[in-house]
Scaffold this motif. Sequence first.
Motif, PDB file in Angstrom:
ATOM      1  N   SER A   1       0.812  -1.219   0.000  1.00  0.00           N
ATOM      2  CA  SER A   1       0.000   0.000   0.000  1.00  0.00           C
ATOM      3  C   SER A   1       0.845   1.269   0.000  1.00  0.00           C
ATOM      4  O   SER A   1       0.327   2.362  -0.238  1.00  0.00           O
ATOM      5  N   VAL A   2       2.146   1.136   0.256  1.00  0.00           N
ATOM      6  CA  VAL A   2       3.035   2.304   0.313  1.00  0.00           C
ATOM      7  C   VAL A   2       3.513   2.634  -1.093  1.00  0.00           C
ATOM      8  O   VAL A   2       4.220   1.843  -1.725  1.00  0.00           O
ATOM      9  N   GLU A   3       3.140   3.798  -1.592  1.00  0.00           N
ATOM     10  CA  GLU A   3       3.543   4.220  -2.934  1.00  0.00           C
ATOM     11  C   GLU A   3       4.831   5.018  -2.931  1.00  0.00           C
ATOM     12  O   GLU A   3       5.617   4.965  -3.876  1.00  0.00           O
ATOM     13  N   MET A   4       5.018   5.779  -1.883  1.00  0.00           N
ATOM     14  CA  MET A   4       6.209   6.619  -1.775  1.00  0.00           C
ATOM     15  C   MET A   4       6.527   6.773  -0.295  1.00  0.00           C
ATOM     16  O   MET A   4       5.624   6.928   0.525  1.00  0.00           O
ATOM     17  N   ALA A   5       7.798   6.709   0.061  1.00  0.00           N
ATOM     18  CA  ALA A   5       8.187   6.801   1.468  1.00  0.00           C
ATOM     19  C   ALA A   5       9.505   7.537   1.593  1.00  0.00           C
ATOM     20  O   ALA A   5      10.296   7.626   0.639  1.00  0.00           O
ATOM     21  N   THR A   6       9.760   8.045   2.798  1.00  0.00           N
ATOM     22  CA  THR A   6      10.988   8.797   3.051  1.00  0.00           C
ATOM     23  C   THR A   6      11.327   8.710   4.539  1.00  0.00           C
ATOM     24  O   THR A   6      10.408   8.676   5.377  1.00  0.00           O
ATOM     25  N   PRO A   7      12.603   8.625   4.913  1.00  0.00           N
ATOM     26  CA  PRO A   7      12.954   8.530   6.335  1.00  0.00           C
ATOM     27  C   PRO A   7      12.878   9.884   7.041  1.00  0.00           C
ATOM     28  O   PRO A   7      13.088  10.937   6.434  1.00  0.00           O
ATOM     29  N   VAL A   8      12.577   9.826   8.326  1.00  0.00           N
ATOM     30  CA  VAL A   8      12.623  11.011   9.185  1.00  0.00           C
ATOM     31  C   VAL A   8      13.374  10.643  10.451  1.00  0.00           C
ATOM     32  O   VAL A   8      13.340   9.505  10.914  1.00  0.00           O
ATOM     33  N   LEU A   9      14.044  11.637  10.997  1.00  0.00           N
ATOM     34  CA  LEU A   9      14.941  11.419  12.137  1.00  0.00           C
ATOM     35  C   LEU A   9      14.617  12.448  13.210  1.00  0.00           C
ATOM     36  O   LEU A   9      14.583  13.657  12.927  1.00  0.00           O
ATOM     37  N   ARG A  10      14.372  12.006  14.422  1.00  0.00           N
ATOM     38  CA  ARG A  10      14.135  12.933  15.527  1.00  0.00           C
ATOM     39  C   ARG A  10      15.408  13.746  15.763  1.00  0.00           C
ATOM     40  O   ARG A  10      16.488  13.188  15.894  1.00  0.00           O
ATOM     41  N   THR A  11      15.291  15.063  15.800  1.00  0.00           N
ATOM     42  CA  THR A  11      16.487  15.892  15.909  1.00  0.00           C
ATOM     43  C   THR A  11      17.123  15.782  17.297  1.00  0.00           C
ATOM     44  O   THR A  11      16.429  15.750  18.309  1.00  0.00           O
ATOM     45  N   ASP A  12      18.449  15.743  17.293  1.00  0.00           N
ATOM     46  CA  ASP A  12      19.190  15.847  18.541  1.00  0.00           C
ATOM     47  C   ASP A  12      19.483  17.329  18.796  1.00  0.00           C
ATOM     48  O   ASP A  12      19.266  18.169  17.925  1.00  0.00           O
TER      49      ASP A  12
END
Length: 262
Positions: A125-136
């Motif tokens: 079901s995922v057509e497009m994805a991208t990583p996210v990172l909690r900021t330090d």
Amino acid sequence: MSAVIFIPARYASSRYPGKPLVELTGATGEARSLIRRAWDAALSVEGVAAVYVLTDDDRIAEAARGFGAEVLMTSDQARNGTERCAEGLAQLDGTPEIVINLQGDAPLTPPWFVEALIAAMRDPSVEMATPVLRTDPETLANFVTDRHAGRVGGTTAVMRGDGTALYFSKEVLPYVGNLETPPEVWHHVGVYGYRPEALRRYAGWAEGPLERAEGLEQLRFLENGTPVTCVPVEARGRVFWELNNPVDVARIEAVLKKEGIA
């Protein structure tokens, strides 16, 4: 699932012309170009069938072939890396199940960021994805410093409860009024995963007003009603930063030396 990595790179960056060929000195004192370091980062990812540099510039192509990269020449009409990836996809003999866009200005991208993205895209079901990172604290301070100085630095992501994106911005979102007790800010990592059909659709859409204003290619998906799945990843002690402005060279070199990256 079959996956290929594309590294789009252009010489005529409005903020930093010639950026892919800028040299960065690592822990051993060896200087390698930005595009070489992005290539090295891509080769460290497991479970990938092939890696290609995509460019419309002969200087970048020559440099990439010089360190052994496979190069696909794209047109100078591509307005961003995603459009360049669509052109690269059309040149492949077969169609992979997943196309990964590892942008050429993100040499500090750890392999587990990309591997997590590929794993998330096993969901059909995922057509497009991208990583996210909690900021330090260090990264958040860099964000705020850049904005106060009038520089466009990294990108932040705001998400729904289900992990799909509400918005991406080069502003620090949500608003950070007090760095001592900041709200949770998510740093968007410059890597994208696409289904081939989603990538082909993207190439046929016109640039939208939000994409144009922010200069963020992923907003075209949101403006056309395609969900963008955000994949939280862990830094594992590594500082992640892209090379957006000349001031970022020193920031990235400091991380290369700290991490012992040649």
